[in-house]
Write an enzyme that holds these catalytic residues in place. Structure first.
Site, PDB file in Angstrom:
ATOM      1  CB  CYS A   8      -0.924   0.018   1.214  1.00 41.24           C
ATOM      2  SG  CYS A   8      -2.380  -1.036   1.070  1.00 41.24           S
ATOM      3  CG  HIS A  47      -4.683  -4.165   1.980  1.00 36.73           C
ATOM      4  ND1 HIS A  47      -3.320  -4.312   2.046  1.00 36.73           N
ATOM      5  CD2 HIS A  47      -5.205  -5.101   2.814  1.00 36.73           C
ATOM      6  CE1 HIS A  47      -3.027  -5.282   2.897  1.00 36.73           C
ATOM      7  NE2 HIS A  47      -4.162  -5.780   3.378  1.00 36.73           N
ATOM      8  CG  HIS A  97      -1.118  -5.190  -1.101  1.00 33.76           C
ATOM      9  ND1 HIS A  97      -1.541  -3.923  -0.734  1.00 33.76           N
ATOM     10  CD2 HIS A  97      -1.380  -5.302  -2.427  1.00 33.76           C
ATOM     11  CE1 HIS A  97      -2.040  -3.301  -1.792  1.00 33.76           C
ATOM     12  NE2 HIS A  97      -1.942  -4.122  -2.845  1.00 33.76           N
ATOM     13  CG  HIS A  99       2.702  -9.927  -4.180  1.00 35.64           C
ATOM     14  ND1 HIS A  99       2.246 -10.016  -2.887  1.00 35.64           N
ATOM     15  CD2 HIS A  99       3.744 -10.780  -4.260  1.00 35.64           C
ATOM     16  CE1 HIS A  99       2.989 -10.861  -2.216  1.00 35.64           C
ATOM     17  NE2 HIS A  99       3.910 -11.365  -3.022  1.00 35.64           N
ATOM     18  CG  HIS A 101       6.314 -13.269  -7.376  1.00 30.69           C
ATOM     19  ND1 HIS A 101       7.455 -12.794  -6.765  1.00 30.69           N
ATOM     20  CD2 HIS A 101       5.463 -13.577  -6.373  1.00 30.69           C
ATOM     21  CE1 HIS A 101       7.287 -12.828  -5.447  1.00 30.69           C
ATOM     22  NE2 HIS A 101       6.096 -13.299  -5.180  1.00 30.69           N
TER      23      HIS A 101
HETATM   24  P1  5GP Z   1       6.053 -13.067  -1.464  1.00 31.65           P
HETATM   25  O1  5GP Z   1       7.183 -13.772  -0.747  1.00 31.65           O
HETATM   26  O2  5GP Z   1       5.082 -12.436  -0.481  1.00 31.65           O
HETATM   27  O3  5GP Z   1       5.385 -13.888  -2.532  1.00 31.65           O
HETATM   28  O4  5GP Z   1       6.757 -11.900  -2.286  1.00 31.65           O
HETATM   29  C1  5GP Z   1       7.144 -10.690  -1.707  1.00 31.65           C
HETATM   30  C2  5GP Z   1       8.201 -10.117  -2.599  1.00 31.65           C
HETATM   31  O5  5GP Z   1       8.365  -8.758  -2.266  1.00 31.65           O
HETATM   32  C3  5GP Z   1       9.571 -10.777  -2.447  1.00 31.65           C
HETATM   33  O6  5GP Z   1       9.975 -11.345  -3.689  1.00 31.65           O
HETATM   34  C4  5GP Z   1      10.478  -9.629  -2.006  1.00 31.65           C
HETATM   35  O7  5GP Z   1      11.773  -9.674  -2.586  1.00 31.65           O
HETATM   36  C5  5GP Z   1       9.708  -8.404  -2.435  1.00 31.65           C
HETATM   37  N1  5GP Z   1       9.941  -7.227  -1.614  1.00 31.65           N
HETATM   38  C6  5GP Z   1       9.984  -7.183  -0.247  1.00 31.65           C
HETATM   39  N2  5GP Z   1      10.183  -5.922   0.169  1.00 31.65           N
HETATM   40  C7  5GP Z   1      10.262  -5.145  -0.961  1.00 31.65           C
HETATM   41  C8  5GP Z   1      10.462  -3.737  -1.164  1.00 31.65           C
HETATM   42  O8  5GP Z   1      10.590  -2.937  -0.235  1.00 31.65           O
HETATM   43  N3  5GP Z   1      10.488  -3.306  -2.454  1.00 31.65           N
HETATM   44  C9  5GP Z   1      10.339  -4.173  -3.511  1.00 31.65           C
HETATM   45  N4  5GP Z   1      10.404  -3.627  -4.736  1.00 31.65           N
HETATM   46  N5  5GP Z   1      10.148  -5.494  -3.347  1.00 31.65           N
HETATM   47  C10 5GP Z   1      10.099  -5.977  -2.087  1.00 31.65           C
HETATM   48 ZN    ZN Z   2      -1.765  -3.239   1.208  1.00 28.71          ZN
END
Ligand code: 5GP
Ligand code: ZN
Length: 113
Positions: A8, A47, A97, A99, A101
């Site tokens: 967010c 969100h 939140h 997302h 990839h």
């Molecule tokens: P998840 O593990 O929740 O599927 O993916 C979260 C992703 O967010 C991870 O790949 C991590 O590298 C990325 N990430 C975490 N903190 C930040 C940030 O402050 N900025 C950016 N651009 N990516 C982030």
């Molecule tokens: Zn959020």
């Protein structure tokens, strides 16, 4: 909008990110710790904790998010890509939140966790 939520804060601009696209419903930015040659995160402006919650609460936004992944992959990775939604802590989700990839080119490691 949650003031506690990292994504967010990226959506509202209070935390900087390397933004690659913005639409009515989504913001996309480069992952800070890329796991592939191209690693972009696409998030809804609203969100919701994960993609399934988003699909239930705002299906048109979930569809817009998925459509945007293709546009990003066409620009960044020749249109060929993996789309990963880690959903739940045990599945490797660390930011609650929704997302996607967008992973293009060579993976640098196993799928992102
Ligand atoms: P998840 O593990 O929740 O599927 O993916 C979260 C992703 O967010 C991870 O790949 C991590 O590298 C990325 N990430 C975490 N903190 C930040 C940030 O402050 N900025 C950016 N651009 N990516 C982030
Ligand atoms: Zn959020």
């Amino acid at each position: 909008m949650s003031s506690e939520c990292l994504f967010c804060s990226i959506v509202d601009g209070s935390i900087p990110a390397d933004v690659v696209s913005e639409t009515e419903h989504t913001v996309a930015f480069r992952d800070i710790n890329p796991q592939a040659d191209v690693h972009v995160l696409v998030v809804p402006r609203v969100h919701e904790a994960d993609i399934a919650s988003l699909a239930a609460a705002a299906p048109e936004v979930a569809v817009a998010l998925i459509a945007e992944t293709r546009r990003i992959a066409e620009t960044e990775a020749g249109g060929q890509y993996r789309l990963v939604f880690n959903t739940g802590e045990a599945a490797g989700q660390t930011v609650f939140h929704a997302h996607g990839h967008v992973l293009g080119g060579q993976l640098h490691a196993a799928l992102p966790s």
